[in-house]
Design a protein around this motif. Structure first.
Motif, PDB file in Angstrom:
ATOM      1  N   TYR A  91      -2.922  26.750  -2.706  1.00 39.11           N
ATOM      2  CA  TYR A  91      -4.451  26.173  -2.689  1.00 39.11           C
ATOM      3  C   TYR A  91      -5.136  26.178  -1.227  1.00 39.11           C
ATOM      4  CZ  TYR A  91      -2.816  24.864  -7.359  1.00 39.11           C
ATOM      5  OH  TYR A  91      -2.563  24.662  -8.658  1.00 39.11           O
ATOM      6  N   ALA A  92      -6.378  26.941  -1.199  1.00 42.46           N
ATOM      7  CA  ALA A  92      -6.779  26.697   0.309  1.00 42.46           C
ATOM      8  C   ALA A  92      -7.527  25.350   0.190  1.00 42.46           C
ATOM      9  CB  ALA A  92      -7.721  27.920   0.356  1.00 42.46           C
ATOM     10  N   ALA A  93      -7.548  24.950   1.473  1.00 42.78           N
ATOM     11  CA  ALA A  93      -8.327  23.720   1.842  1.00 42.78           C
ATOM     12  C   ALA A  93      -9.812  23.983   1.616  1.00 42.78           C
ATOM     13  CB  ALA A  93      -7.881  23.258   3.036  1.00 42.78           C
ATOM     14  N   ALA A  94     -10.695  23.178   1.087  1.00 48.73           N
ATOM     15  CA  ALA A  94     -11.966  23.240   0.990  1.00 48.73           C
ATOM     16  C   ALA A  94     -12.818  22.870   2.207  1.00 48.73           C
ATOM     17  CB  ALA A  94     -12.632  22.375  -0.050  1.00 48.73           C
ATOM     18  N   PRO A  95     -13.640  23.630   2.511  1.00 44.13           N
ATOM     19  CA  PRO A  95     -14.437  23.510   3.703  1.00 44.13           C
ATOM     20  C   PRO A  95     -15.117  22.152   3.781  1.00 44.13           C
ATOM     21  CG  PRO A  95     -15.723  25.169   2.469  1.00 44.13           C
ATOM     22  CD  PRO A  95     -14.292  24.746   1.764  1.00 44.13           C
ATOM     23  N   ILE A  96     -15.162  21.659   4.984  1.00 46.82           N
ATOM     24  CA  ILE A  96     -15.587  20.023   5.257  1.00 46.82           C
ATOM     25  C   ILE A  96     -17.182  20.527   5.526  1.00 46.82           C
ATOM     26  CG2 ILE A  96     -15.728  18.013   6.417  1.00 46.82           C
ATOM     27  CD1 ILE A  96     -12.770  18.595   7.231  1.00 46.82           C
ATOM     28  N   PRO A  97     -18.162  19.909   4.493  1.00 46.55           N
ATOM     29  CA  PRO A  97     -19.457  20.125   4.797  1.00 46.55           C
ATOM     30  C   PRO A  97     -19.951  19.328   6.166  1.00 46.55           C
ATOM     31  CG  PRO A  97     -19.032  18.305   3.287  1.00 46.55           C
ATOM     32  CD  PRO A  97     -17.687  19.273   3.525  1.00 46.55           C
ATOM     33  N   VAL A  98     -21.097  20.041   6.526  1.00 49.17           N
ATOM     34  CA  VAL A  98     -21.656  19.489   7.787  1.00 49.17           C
ATOM     35  C   VAL A  98     -22.401  18.374   7.720  1.00 49.17           C
ATOM     36  CG1 VAL A  98     -22.794  19.976   9.892  1.00 49.17           C
ATOM     37  CG2 VAL A  98     -21.619  21.796   8.934  1.00 49.17           C
ATOM     38  N   GLY A  99     -22.061  17.209   8.281  1.00 47.49           N
ATOM     39  CA  GLY A  99     -23.013  15.905   8.075  1.00 47.49           C
ATOM     40  C   GLY A  99     -24.096  15.872   8.858  1.00 47.49           C
ATOM     41  N   TYR A 100     -25.217  16.545   8.529  1.00 48.55           N
ATOM     42  CA  TYR A 100     -26.347  16.779   9.290  1.00 48.55           C
ATOM     43  C   TYR A 100     -27.118  15.256   9.181  1.00 48.55           C
ATOM     44  CZ  TYR A 100     -26.261  21.475   9.498  1.00 48.55           C
ATOM     45  OH  TYR A 100     -25.679  22.956   9.810  1.00 48.55           O
ATOM     46  N   ASP A 101     -26.962  14.619   8.168  1.00 45.40           N
ATOM     47  CA  ASP A 101     -27.816  13.040   8.107  1.00 45.40           C
ATOM     48  C   ASP A 101     -27.320  12.060   9.368  1.00 45.40           C
ATOM     49  OD1 ASP A 101     -27.601  12.833   4.536  1.00 45.40           O
ATOM     50  OD2 ASP A 101     -28.649  13.920   5.821  1.00 45.40           O
ATOM     51  N   THR A 102     -26.064  12.256   9.833  1.00 43.08           N
ATOM     52  CA  THR A 102     -25.620  11.370  10.933  1.00 43.08           C
ATOM     53  C   THR A 102     -25.745  12.089  12.358  1.00 43.08           C
ATOM     54  OG1 THR A 102     -23.311  11.915  10.531  1.00 43.08           O
ATOM     55  CG2 THR A 102     -24.154  10.139   9.510  1.00 43.08           C
ATOM     56  N   ALA A 103     -25.301  13.231  12.404  1.00 42.80           N
ATOM     57  CA  ALA A 103     -25.250  13.850  13.845  1.00 42.80           C
ATOM     58  C   ALA A 103     -26.299  15.071  13.994  1.00 42.80           C
ATOM     59  CB  ALA A 103     -23.912  14.721  13.889  1.00 42.80           C
ATOM     60  N   TYR A 104     -27.122  15.164  12.766  1.00 42.18           N
ATOM     61  CA  TYR A 104     -28.290  15.972  13.189  1.00 42.18           C
ATOM     62  C   TYR A 104     -29.195  15.928  14.132  1.00 42.18           C
ATOM     63  CZ  TYR A 104     -32.173  19.063  11.581  1.00 42.18           C
ATOM     64  OH  TYR A 104     -33.139  19.964  11.744  1.00 42.18           O
ATOM     65  N   ARG A 105     -29.724  16.834  15.015  1.00 39.85           N
ATOM     66  CA  ARG A 105     -30.639  16.596  15.801  1.00 39.85           C
ATOM     67  C   ARG A 105     -32.263  16.891  15.641  1.00 39.85           C
ATOM     68  NH1 ARG A 105     -29.054  13.178  20.015  1.00 39.85           N
ATOM     69  NH2 ARG A 105     -26.746  13.358  20.186  1.00 39.85           N
ATOM     70  N   LEU A 106     -33.130  16.199  15.397  1.00 42.67           N
ATOM     71  CA  LEU A 106     -34.273  16.441  14.645  1.00 42.67           C
ATOM     72  C   LEU A 106     -35.204  17.122  15.615  1.00 42.67           C
ATOM     73  CD1 LEU A 106     -34.999  12.722  13.606  1.00 42.67           C
ATOM     74  CD2 LEU A 106     -34.271  14.653  12.191  1.00 42.67           C
ATOM     75  N   ASP A 107     -36.154  18.068  15.024  1.00 36.41           N
ATOM     76  CA  ASP A 107     -36.978  18.902  15.809  1.00 36.41           C
ATOM     77  C   ASP A 107     -38.324  19.253  14.842  1.00 36.41           C
ATOM     78  OD1 ASP A 107     -38.177  20.575  17.782  1.00 36.41           O
ATOM     79  OD2 ASP A 107     -36.317  21.696  17.982  1.00 36.41           O
ATOM     80  N   ALA A 108     -39.078  20.054  15.526  1.00 35.72           N
ATOM     81  CA  ALA A 108     -40.565  20.065  14.761  1.00 35.72           C
ATOM     82  C   ALA A 108     -40.206  20.863  13.468  1.00 35.72           C
ATOM     83  CB  ALA A 108     -41.509  21.168  15.825  1.00 35.72           C
ATOM     84  N   GLY A 109     -40.834  20.544  12.487  1.00 33.78           N
ATOM     85  CA  GLY A 109     -40.512  21.011  11.183  1.00 33.78           C
ATOM     86  C   GLY A 109     -39.752  20.347  10.320  1.00 33.78           C
ATOM     87  N   ASP A 110     -38.988  19.532  10.722  1.00 30.94           N
ATOM     88  CA  ASP A 110     -38.392  18.210   9.788  1.00 30.94           C
ATOM     89  C   ASP A 110     -39.173  17.437   9.338  1.00 30.94           C
ATOM     90  OD1 ASP A 110     -36.005  19.730  10.356  1.00 30.94           O
ATOM     91  OD2 ASP A 110     -35.506  18.440  11.984  1.00 30.94           O
TER      92      ASP A 110
END
Length: 253
Positions: A91-110
């Motif tokens: 069984y292949a390990a499932a990819p870990i989703p990227v946690g944008y809600d905590t480490a995401y850097r905001l920018d224009a358009g968000d």
């Protein structure tokens, strides 16, 4: 007439002798071999019987005198054991989703959902403008570019505490991310909404797939962050971030 009667008796005697000689003649012995009807008869020495398969006790095997039958029987048994042995499963390990809600850097358009508990007039959806800021009642413009959602919440809390609300409680979450761009050899190049945990391959699919002349193994990815813009040649499985630009090149042959 007397002459015919004289010859009748010898003829009858001769025919009787021939008949008796034919009855007393016996033919030589004839060997008969019964052909086996299936492989079970050849391997085990007895015909296949479906009713025997459900019995608890295994069917008895008749003795044979040939070494070839023993060899065939051993080969058949080892093959059956290998066929029904459980196979190892990986069984292949499932990819870990990227946690944008905590480490995401905001920018224009968000687009952000800012919640100020107990203050319905301040709770609303705010879009980050081209200058990288949001504008809220009472406190005006607040810089959001380069901050995380938690960092922006702390900034808003400090501004509200400074003469407006005694003990404000603020939460910031990303309602929708800024779009990504895809150019080059795809069916419909352009700007598309970003979905969390996207890859370059899913971006190509959203753009309608490759064109007939597309280079399908690698693309050029342009990523922009606080340190500036960087360009990489990446495979299709590379994760995509909001605001990234994907360029699909043209193959030469």
């Amino acid at each position: 007439m007397r002459v015919a009667r004289a010859f009748r008796l010898p003829i009858i005697v001769a025919m009787a002798a021939l008949a008796l000689s034919g009855c007393t003649h016996t033919s030589g012995p004839v060997a008969t071999v019964q052909q086996p009807r299936d492989l079970d008869s050849l391997a085990y020495g007895q015909p296949y019987n479906p009713a025997m398969q459900s019995a608890v006790a295994p069917p008895s095997r008749t003795a044979d005198s040939g070494g070839a039958i023993n060899a065939l029987r051993a080969s058949f048994a080892s093959t059956s054991a290998r066929s029904y042995a459980p196979l190892p499963v990986g069984y292949a390990a499932a990819p870990i989703p990227v946690g944008y809600d905590t480490a995401y850097r905001l920018d224009a358009g968000d687009k952000l959902r800012v919640v100020v508990y107990g203050q319905e007039g301040l709770t609303n959806t705010y879009a980050i403008d081209a200058g990288g800021s949001i504008t809220m009642p009472l406190i005006g413009s607040v810089s959001a570019r380069g901050r995380t959602p938690a960092g922006l919440a702390s900034e808003i809390t400090g501004k509200l505490r400074n003469g407006y609300i005694r003990d404000p409680s603020v939460a910031v979450e990303v309602e929708s991310y800024r779009p990504f761009f895809i150019l080059g050899e795809v069916a419909a190049p352009g700007q598309y909404p970003y979905v969390p945990n996207m890859s370059v391959e899913s971006a190509v699919a959203i753009a309608g797939g490759f064109s007939p002349r597309a280079k399908r193994d690698r693309v050029t990815l342009t990523h922009t962050d606080a340190s500036g813009s960087s360009r990489f040649v990446v495979p299709l499985g590379t994760p995509l971030s909001p605001g990234d630009t994907v360029f699909v090149g043209e193959r030469w042959f």
